[in-house]
Design a protein around this motif. Structure first.
Motif: not given
Length: 172
Positions: A43-44, A46-48
């Motif tokens: 998740e991290f 895909s956000e960064t």
């Protein structure tokens, strides 16, 4: 002796079952922890990822704008003094670099150091041209820089190649 044996006969299977339960339960908890960490990491990431790509894009733009030929085309001399012209070119490169300083947090230290080194090498090359006594004016300096330009020796080209390589690694 029989009392001890009578005590251990019912307790021994309970200890074995308890040990096996502990072993499997501990393995299950460790696996769950790894799974949670993996999901958080994914998740991290895909956000960064969009932020990292944007940083690579901005630094690619910086390197393209700092490319000697592009810089000479974009920045015209304001006077015939070659030192003032080189100072103007260096100022343009430094302003572009300062504008993109925050992008370093999204890339490796090695990549950032290569970009800094290429900028510093370009500035050193420009300062070296001021010392050339054969060129007397800013226009002559521009012509000399353009004719002596070689992409093989261009520090900006080297940094751009490395930046592209590192950006491609994001997808592998």
């Amino acid at each position: 002796m029989n009392d001890i044996l009578d005590f251990f006969i019912p307790v021994l299977p309970a200890l074995v079952v308890g040990g096996l339960a502990y072993y499997f339960f501990d393995g299950f908890l460790k696996n769950e922890d790894r799974r949670r960490r993996f999901i958080l990491h994914k998740e991290f990431q895909s956000e960064t990822l969009p932020l990292r790509l944007q940083a690579y894009e901005r630094l690619t733009l910086f390197l393209e704008r700092a490319n000697l030929i592009q810089l000479l085309i974009r920045v015209k001399p304001t006077s015939s003094d070659k030192k003032n012209y080189v100072d103007l070119l260096i100022s343009q490169v430094q302003q572009e670099f300062d504008h993109n300083l925050s992008q370093q947090i999204y890339m490796s230290d090695e990549c950032w150091n290569i970009i800094k080194s290429s900028k510093n090498t370009l500035i050193a090359q420009l300062r070296k041209q001021v010392l050339n006594t054969e060129t007397t004016s800013a226009d002559a300096l521009r012509e000399n820089l353009i004719t002596s330009y070689s992409e093989a020796e261009d520090p900006i080209y080297v940094a751009l190649s490395y930046l592209k390589t590192e950006a491609k690694e994001l997808f592998s």
